[in-house]
Design a protein around this motif. Structure first.
Motif, PDB file in Angstrom:
ATOM      1  N   CYS A  61       9.468 -19.786  16.020  1.00  0.00           N
ATOM      2  CA  CYS A  61       9.246 -20.731  15.016  1.00  0.00           C
ATOM      3  C   CYS A  61       8.641 -20.339  13.862  1.00  0.00           C
ATOM      4  O   CYS A  61       7.764 -19.722  13.559  1.00  0.00           O
ATOM      5  N   THR A  62       9.376 -20.692  12.607  1.00  0.00           N
ATOM      6  CA  THR A  62       8.881 -20.358  11.611  1.00  0.00           C
ATOM      7  C   THR A  62       8.277 -21.383  10.524  1.00  0.00           C
ATOM      8  O   THR A  62       7.768 -21.162   9.483  1.00  0.00           O
ATOM      9  N   LEU A  63       7.992 -22.342  11.287  1.00  0.00           N
ATOM     10  CA  LEU A  63       7.053 -23.330  10.723  1.00  0.00           C
ATOM     11  C   LEU A  63       5.649 -22.985  10.788  1.00  0.00           C
ATOM     12  O   LEU A  63       5.068 -22.421  11.679  1.00  0.00           O
ATOM     13  N   PRO A  64       4.981 -22.922   9.498  1.00  0.00           N
ATOM     14  CA  PRO A  64       3.591 -22.538   9.197  1.00  0.00           C
ATOM     15  C   PRO A  64       2.767 -23.181  10.388  1.00  0.00           C
ATOM     16  O   PRO A  64       2.978 -24.569  10.628  1.00  0.00           O
TER      17      PRO A  64
ATOM     18  N   GLY B 276      16.779 -32.238  11.705  1.00  0.00           N
ATOM     19  CA  GLY B 276      17.335 -31.177  10.456  1.00  0.00           C
ATOM     20  C   GLY B 276      16.318 -30.172  10.157  1.00  0.00           C
ATOM     21  O   GLY B 276      16.391 -28.968  10.171  1.00  0.00           O
ATOM     22  N   ARG B 277      15.080 -30.928   9.903  1.00  0.00           N
ATOM     23  CA  ARG B 277      14.203 -29.929   9.567  1.00  0.00           C
ATOM     24  C   ARG B 277      13.622 -29.022  10.745  1.00  0.00           C
ATOM     25  O   ARG B 277      13.156 -27.791  10.536  1.00  0.00           O
ATOM     26  N   GLU B 278      13.640 -29.465  12.163  1.00  0.00           N
ATOM     27  CA  GLU B 278      13.019 -28.711  13.159  1.00  0.00           C
ATOM     28  C   GLU B 278      14.314 -27.655  13.274  1.00  0.00           C
ATOM     29  O   GLU B 278      13.746 -26.327  13.475  1.00  0.00           O
ATOM     30  N   SER B 279      15.428 -28.094  13.315  1.00  0.00           N
ATOM     31  CA  SER B 279      16.516 -26.818  13.414  1.00  0.00           C
ATOM     32  C   SER B 279      16.356 -25.459  12.248  1.00  0.00           C
ATOM     33  O   SER B 279      16.587 -24.443  12.500  1.00  0.00           O
TER      34      SER B 279
ATOM     35  N   ALA C 128      15.692 -22.267  14.918  1.00  0.00           N
ATOM     36  CA  ALA C 128      17.173 -22.094  14.923  1.00  0.00           C
ATOM     37  C   ALA C 128      17.958 -22.039  16.310  1.00  0.00           C
ATOM     38  O   ALA C 128      18.760 -22.482  16.290  1.00  0.00           O
ATOM     39  N   PHE C 129      16.959 -22.040  17.491  1.00  0.00           N
ATOM     40  CA  PHE C 129      17.740 -22.032  18.641  1.00  0.00           C
ATOM     41  C   PHE C 129      17.946 -23.310  19.252  1.00  0.00           C
ATOM     42  O   PHE C 129      18.775 -23.482  19.886  1.00  0.00           O
TER      43      PHE C 129
END
Length: 110
Positions: free
Chosen positions: A13-16, A63-66, A70-71
């Protein structure tokens, strides 16, 4: 949010980290206000039936979660009286889907 609640968020996950509780709260809100039913289609797939009025919110959120996880594969379709949202993950991320399903169940029954 406790560290245990964040433990299922995968390393990919790349979300800070600081934004993760906010994102999880957005999902909680969607579940509490729009989720009508949840079905487990397979170990790697869920189906949510949502209130059609929540479509814009659900599309924006997924959309933001994807973009950070990205999985996830989110697929929208309309049923007769509900918005259908299918959620799929690769087998390597079943634990993430399990946690999301558990969170949805907790909110739909609350």
């Amino acid at each position: 949010m406790t560290n245990n609640e964040q433990a299922w968020v995968p390393e990919v996950c790349t979300l800070p980290t600081v934004e993760r509780p906010l994102r999880l709260a957005e999902f909680d809100d969607l579940f509490a206000t729009a989720l009508r039913e949840q079905q487990r289609l397979s170990p790697t797939a869920l189906r949510w039936h949502l209130d059609p009025a929540a479509e814009a919110t659900a599309r924006n959120l997924t959309g933001r979660e994807s973009s950070c996880c990205a999985f996830f594969i989110f697929t929208f379709a309309s049923d007769a009286d509900a918005l259908r949202l299918d959620v799929q993950v690769p087998a390597a991320h079943v634990d993430v889907l399990d946690a999301l399903a558990q969170q949805a169940t907790a909110r739909i029954t609350a």
